[in-house]
Design a protein around this motif. Structure first.
Motif, PDB file in Angstrom:
ATOM      1  N   SER A   1       0.834  -1.203   0.000  1.00 45.93           N
ATOM      2  CA  SER A   1       0.000   0.000   0.000  1.00 45.93           C
ATOM      3  C   SER A   1       0.868   1.252   0.000  1.00 45.93           C
ATOM      4  CB  SER A   1      -0.923   0.015   1.219  1.00 45.93           C
ATOM      5  OG  SER A   1      -1.767  -1.117   1.216  1.00 45.93           O
ATOM      6  N   VAL A   2       0.351   2.279  -0.602  1.00 44.59           N
ATOM      7  CA  VAL A   2       1.081   3.532  -0.764  1.00 44.59           C
ATOM      8  C   VAL A   2       0.226   4.672  -0.227  1.00 44.59           C
ATOM      9  CG1 VAL A   2       2.198   5.092  -2.388  1.00 44.59           C
ATOM     10  CG2 VAL A   2       2.206   2.623  -2.834  1.00 44.59           C
ATOM     11  N   ILE A   3       0.842   5.537   0.571  1.00 43.96           N
ATOM     12  CA  ILE A   3       0.224   6.805   0.973  1.00 43.96           C
ATOM     13  C   ILE A   3       1.170   7.907   0.533  1.00 43.96           C
ATOM     14  CG2 ILE A   3      -0.605   8.249   2.852  1.00 43.96           C
ATOM     15  CD1 ILE A   3      -1.210   5.764   4.455  1.00 43.96           C
ATOM     16  N   GLY A   4       0.711   8.757  -0.392  1.00 47.20           N
ATOM     17  CA  GLY A   4       1.541   9.827  -0.915  1.00 47.20           C
ATOM     18  C   GLY A   4       1.362  11.122  -0.157  1.00 47.20           C
ATOM     19  N   THR A   5       2.241  12.054  -0.450  1.00 46.86           N
ATOM     20  CA  THR A   5       2.189  13.356   0.219  1.00 46.86           C
ATOM     21  C   THR A   5       0.879  14.084  -0.070  1.00 46.86           C
ATOM     22  OG1 THR A   5       4.599  13.521   0.011  1.00 46.86           O
ATOM     23  CG2 THR A   5       3.389  15.549   0.488  1.00 46.86           C
ATOM     24  N   ALA A   6       0.451  14.059  -1.320  1.00 46.33           N
ATOM     25  CA  ALA A   6      -0.720  14.842  -1.729  1.00 46.33           C
ATOM     26  C   ALA A   6      -2.002  14.372  -1.067  1.00 46.33           C
ATOM     27  CB  ALA A   6      -0.864  14.792  -3.251  1.00 46.33           C
ATOM     28  N   GLU A   7      -2.104  13.087  -0.781  1.00 43.78           N
ATOM     29  CA  GLU A   7      -3.353  12.539  -0.259  1.00 43.78           C
ATOM     30  C   GLU A   7      -3.334  12.295   1.241  1.00 43.78           C
ATOM     31  OE1 GLU A   7      -3.619   8.573  -2.000  1.00 43.78           O
ATOM     32  OE2 GLU A   7      -1.479   8.405  -1.622  1.00 43.78           O
ATOM     33  N   ALA A   8      -2.200  12.540   1.895  1.00 43.16           N
ATOM     34  CA  ALA A   8      -2.014  12.138   3.284  1.00 43.16           C
ATOM     35  C   ALA A   8      -3.115  12.654   4.199  1.00 43.16           C
ATOM     36  CB  ALA A   8      -0.641  12.591   3.784  1.00 43.16           C
ATOM     37  N   GLU A   9      -3.426  13.931   4.114  1.00 48.77           N
ATOM     38  CA  GLU A   9      -4.426  14.501   5.017  1.00 48.77           C
ATOM     39  C   GLU A   9      -5.790  13.853   4.811  1.00 48.77           C
ATOM     40  OE1 GLU A   9      -4.712  18.690   5.104  1.00 48.77           O
ATOM     41  OE2 GLU A   9      -2.688  18.992   5.906  1.00 48.77           O
ATOM     42  N   ASP A  10      -6.166  13.620   3.550  1.00 50.65           N
ATOM     43  CA  ASP A  10      -7.470  13.008   3.278  1.00 50.65           C
ATOM     44  C   ASP A  10      -7.525  11.576   3.796  1.00 50.65           C
ATOM     45  OD1 ASP A  10      -8.379  15.305   2.060  1.00 50.65           O
ATOM     46  OD2 ASP A  10      -7.828  14.649   0.032  1.00 50.65           O
TER      47      ASP A  10
END
Length: 437
Positions: free
Chosen positions: A202-211
């Motif tokens: 699984s990947v969590i990127g910088t752009a989506e982290a808050e969401d």
């Protein structure tokens, strides 16, 4: 003239093929196990967590167990160390009392832990991790953080491709699966590795982290334990999204330094680096009784035996510590910890036991206990341990006597010299073994 390599946006986990983001299956091998993310080329911090590690090793070594619910743990009086995913379907969880686990899944096969075997497999996996990058930070026998920044030139692959290949090779060569979290920092990587277990990537990127974080409970934040989570919930804060809406100064005013950490992590901001060498935070030993014990006089020799084990481990590792913690678990599974600190670090069983005995005397008030343990924390090198005590003239004699006993035990075995207390503890241990049979 060679064609430029297209940006990595989708990757087949089974054969390593680079794919178009729109692909539903791998165009090379047909596998549906794809990982897709717009930041897949740029992320380099990973958390690797082996899946049901102990149980997976037991299933690997005994194929007849593959389709069976397996629990690794102590006997009827013990707890679950880990369990396979089949057992988890029935509600079995790590740290659950064994009797409750067997109530939930009576058909489970229970296997006593073989820590030497698990440690050997864990060491092999760790060495393979270090072949990927020198920046490996172990968290336990079966999980670690990795920083693969700058490894593209070495491996001729992106970090995502390197990790996928590592997992494929580990399954093929060692027979153990793991889940991977890939992210811009450690906090998000650890969260990501939990999203798709087992065999997840699984990947969590910088752009989506808050969401991604917003809907998660506050307990998913590193450092927020059960008690603090309950405090936050009493204050009306249940989700990370609620923390995101609060000012850092307000959180700091309410909760001090941890409030500032909540503010940062709630937005996915984690500046901690992957640290290759993590020194031990404490050295401890504990034992679970076959039957509950309430008598202080019965608990004393067991505590002395455990203090000697801790002391031996400290001396072998050339460590000492300033903190001593007594751990007790009551018959109804409530854990009690009590601690005291020394002005100077120690590694002597005599001092560790004396501190633990004082704490035990307060707690042994008639309650029944199923477990006792003792540990030493605030560790440092042994060169400053146990300086001469000018106020206690007998302390130096006790220290020299203990070191003389250590030399005899090194030469003739641990049972060559026993105190009355440790002899009683060994007799109790033998009785426990007979009870287990």
């Amino acid at each position: 003239m060679s064609q430029p390599v297209p940006p990595l946006r989708a990757l087949c986990r089974d054969c390593g093929a680079r794919l178009a983001p729109s692909a539903a299956r791998c165009t090379r091998c047909g596998s549906p196990r794809l990982v897709k993310h717009p930041e897949l080329d740029t992320l380099a911090i990973a958390h690797i967590d082996c899946d049901a590690f102990y149980a997976s090793i037991e299933k690997r070594d005994n194929p007849e167990l593959q389709d069976q619910p397996v629990i690794v743990g102590g006997g009827q009086r013990g707890v679950v160390s880990t369990c396979c995913y089949i057992a988890r379907i029935y509600g079995v969880r790590s740290a659950m009392p064994m009797f409750k686990a067997l109530e939930a899944c009576p058909q489970a096969i229970v296997i006593k832990p073989d820590m030497a075997k698990y440690a050997s497999v864990g060491k092999e996996i760790r060495e393979r991790m270090r072949a990927l990058t020198p920046l490996v930070e172990p968290l336990s026998i079966d999980e670690a953080f990795l920083d693969l920044t700058g490894t593209e030139r070495l491996h001729k692959k992106s970090p995502a491709e390197t990790l996928a290949g590592f997992i494929r090779d580990m399954e093929a060569d060692i027979g153990i699966s793991a889940s991977v979290g890939l992210a811009p920092n450690k906090f998000l990587a650890k969260l990501a590795s939990d999203l798709e277990k087992p065999r997840g990537f699984s990947v969590i990127g910088t752009a989506e982290a808050e969401d991604v974080l917003a809907a998660m409970p506050v307990g998913r934040i590193w450092g927020v334990g059960k008690v603090f989570q309950q405090k936050l919930e009493r204050d009306g804060i249940r989700t990370i999204g609620q923390l995101q809406e609060m000012e850092a100064t307000d959180l700091a005013r309410r909760y001090g330094t941890i409030g500032l950490r909540l503010a940062r992590l709630s937005h996915g901001d984690d500046s901690r680096e992957v640290t290759p060498e993590r020194g031990a935070k404490s050295v401890s030993a504990e034992t679970t009784f076959f039957t509950d014990i309430s008598s202080f006089d019965t608990l004393r020799p067991i505590l002395r035996n455990l203090a000697e084990k801790v002391s031996a481990r400290l001396k072998k590792a050339e460590l000492s510590g300033r903190g001593v913690t007594l751990k007790l678990k009551t018959a109804d599974f409530k854990t009690i910890t009590r601690a005291r600190h020394f002005s100077d670090p120690t590694q002597l069983a005599d001092k560790i036991y004396a501190a633990g005995e004082n704490l035990l005397q307060i707690e042994a008030d008639g309650r029944r206990f199923r477990l006792i343990g003792i540990g030493v924390s605030d560790l440092e090198n042994a060169d400053r341990a146990d300086p001469r005590d000018l106020l206690d003239q007998s302390a130096e004699r006790r220290k020299n006597a203990e070191l003389a006993v250590d030399r005899l035990r090194d030469k003739f075995g641990t049972s060559a010299v026993e105190l009355g207390l440790t002899h009683a503890a060994r007799a109790a241990k033998e009785a426990k073994k007979q009870g287990d049979k």
